[in-house]
Enzyme design. Structure first.
Site, PDB file in Angstrom:
ATOM      1  N   ALA A  39       0.870  -1.178   0.000  1.00 51.04           N
ATOM      2  CA  ALA A  39       0.000   0.000   0.000  1.00 51.04           C
ATOM      3  C   ALA A  39       0.900   1.218   0.000  1.00 51.04           C
ATOM      4  O   ALA A  39       2.045   1.144   0.458  1.00 51.04           O
ATOM      5  CB  ALA A  39      -0.893  -0.007   1.236  1.00 51.04           C
ATOM      6  N   LYS A  40       0.341   2.291  -0.495  1.00 53.41           N
ATOM      7  CA  LYS A  40       1.162   3.496  -0.596  1.00 53.41           C
ATOM      8  C   LYS A  40       1.737   3.899   0.760  1.00 53.41           C
ATOM      9  O   LYS A  40       2.892   4.251   0.874  1.00 53.41           O
ATOM     10  CB  LYS A  40       0.339   4.643  -1.175  1.00 53.41           C
ATOM     11  CG  LYS A  40       0.462   4.721  -2.679  1.00 53.41           C
ATOM     12  CD  LYS A  40      -0.557   5.658  -3.263  1.00 53.41           C
ATOM     13  CE  LYS A  40      -1.763   4.870  -3.692  1.00 53.41           C
ATOM     14  NZ  LYS A  40      -2.942   5.648  -3.945  1.00 53.41           N
ATOM     15  N   ARG A  41       0.885   3.752   1.797  1.00 53.70           N
ATOM     16  CA  ARG A  41       1.349   4.186   3.112  1.00 53.70           C
ATOM     17  C   ARG A  41       2.468   3.292   3.657  1.00 53.70           C
ATOM     18  O   ARG A  41       3.196   3.670   4.562  1.00 53.70           O
ATOM     19  CB  ARG A  41       0.193   4.297   4.105  1.00 53.70           C
ATOM     20  CG  ARG A  41      -0.492   2.983   4.357  1.00 53.70           C
ATOM     21  CD  ARG A  41      -1.660   3.121   5.306  1.00 53.70           C
ATOM     22  NE  ARG A  41      -2.354   1.860   5.433  1.00 53.70           N
ATOM     23  CZ  ARG A  41      -3.243   1.392   4.555  1.00 53.70           C
ATOM     24  NH1 ARG A  41      -3.532   2.100   3.489  1.00 53.70           N
ATOM     25  NH2 ARG A  41      -3.823   0.224   4.729  1.00 53.70           N
TER      26      ARG A  41
END
Ligand code: GLU
Length: 282
Positions: free
Chosen positions: A243-245
Site C-alpha cells: 500500500a502506498k502508506r
C-alpha cells in the site's frame, strides 16, 4: 481463447502487485491466442486523477505488456451503466437509500459476513418517494433478498476448474449507483466485462468477496458468465499488504532504479519475487 483485462483505478501509481496481476492476465490471454484489454476504472472522481492514467500506460509499456485496442474508460460509459440500472429498477430489484455512512456504522453492531460492512436494510422497505429523491442525496442498492429469490444463489468456476458456491451471507444489498458517482464498481465491472467479451476475470484474492454480487448481477442482467482467476497477492516479506502508506515501491521507482520491465514480468510469472516480497493468499 481467453479474453482478460487489467482494470486498475487511476488513484495512484502502480506497484508490484499490479504488475503481477497484469502479467498473469497478459500471459493467459497471449498463450491462448486471445486478447488482453485495459480498462481504466475512474468512476471515483474524488480519488482518481488523469495523470495516473498516463502512469498506467507508461508502466504497462515499460513492462512490455501490450494491450489490445483502445483502453476502455469507465467515466466515458456512464450512459451504459445507467441503462443497466434502469433495467433493474424496472424489475423492482433496486431501492433508493438515503442513509449516511455514520447512520449505517451506528446501526451495525454485530460482525458481518464476507461482503464487508453489510447494510442493515434501513431503506429497503421504504415506499418510493420521488420528492425525497429529488431533494436528498441517495444511492441505489440492490435488494439482494429479492434478487436471490429471482435468480437463485450464484456460483462460479475458477480457472483451474474448482467450483465455488455462494451463501446468503455473501450478499449485502450492494450499492449499484453512488451518491457521488453514476455507477458503482460492481455494476460497471459486470457491464464492461460483458461488453468487452472478457471470459476470464484475473484479479487478486482480495476481490474474491466481490464475486458473488457480480455473479448475481450477471445473472439478473442476462450477461455471460466468465471464469475467474483470483490470484495470490504480493505482500512484503512480513505479510503486510502493498500500500502506498507502507512505502511499497511503485513501478515508476523500480524503472528509475534501472530494473528491466520484461525481465521483472518473467521473474514474477516464474514465481521468483524480488527480495523483500512474497506471494500470499488473502
Ligand atoms: N479497479 C479494481 C482495483 O483496482 C480492480 C477491479 C477488478 O479487477 O475487478 O482494485
Amino acid at each position: 481463447m481467453k479474453v482478460t483485462r487489467f482494470a486498475p483505478s487511476p488513484s495512484g501509481r502502480l506497484h508490484l502487485g499490479h504488475a503481477y496481476s497484469a502479467a498473469l492476465g497478459h500471459e493467459l490471454a497471449r498463450s491462448s491466442g486471445g486478447q488482453f484489454l485495459l480498462r481504466i476504472e475512474d468512476l471515483d472522481l474524488g480519488r482518481c486523477r488523469p495523470e495516473f492514467v498516463g502512469g498506467i500506460i507508461e508502466d504497462l509499456d515499460w513492462l512490455g505488456l501490450g494491450y489490445d485496442g483502445e483502453a476502455i474508460v469507465q467515466s466515458e460509459r456512464t450512459d451504459v451503466y445507467a441503462q443497466a440500472l434502469e433495467a433493474l429498477k424496472a424489475r423492482g430489484l433496486v431501492y433508493a437509500c438515503f442513509c449516511t455512512r455514520a447512520e449505517i456504522a451506528q446501526s451495525l453492531t454485530a460482525p458481518h459476513g464476507d461482503a464487508g460492512s453489510q447494510y442493515p436494510g434501513t431503506c429497503r422497505r421504504l415506499p418510493d418517494d420521488p420528492e425525497r429523491r429529488a431533494s436528498t442525496p441517495h444511492c441505489w442498492r440492490l435488494d439482494s433478498a429479492k434478487a436471490l429469490a429471482m435468480a437463485g444463489l450464484p456460483g462460479w468456476t475458477e480457472h483451474d476448474g474448482t467450483l465455488f458456491a455462494s451463501r446468503e451471507s455473501d450478499f449485502g444489498d450492494a450499492i449499484l449507483a453512488r451518491k457521488d458517482a453514476p455507477s458503482s464498481y460492481h455494476l460497471s465491472c459486470v457491464v464492461d466485462d460483458a461488453a468487452s467479451g472478457v471470459n476470464l476475470v484475473v484479479r487478486g484474492e482480495d476481490l474474491r468477496p466481490s464475486t458473488p454480487t457480480q455473479r448475481l448481477l450477471q445473472s439478473l442482467l442476462g450477461l455471460p458468465e466468465p471464469t475467474y482467476f483470483h490470484h495470490p497477492l504480493i505482500t512484503h516479506d512480513d505479510g503486510r499488504r502493498l500500500a502506498k502508506r507502507d512505502l511499497a515501491p511503485t513501478l515508476e521507482a523500480l524503472r528509475n532504479s534501472g530494473v528491466d520491465g520484461p525481465g521483472l514480468v518473467k521473474q514474477l510469472l516464474d514465481g521468483r519475487l524480488p527480495l523483500g516480497f512474497r506471494l500470499s493468499e488473502a
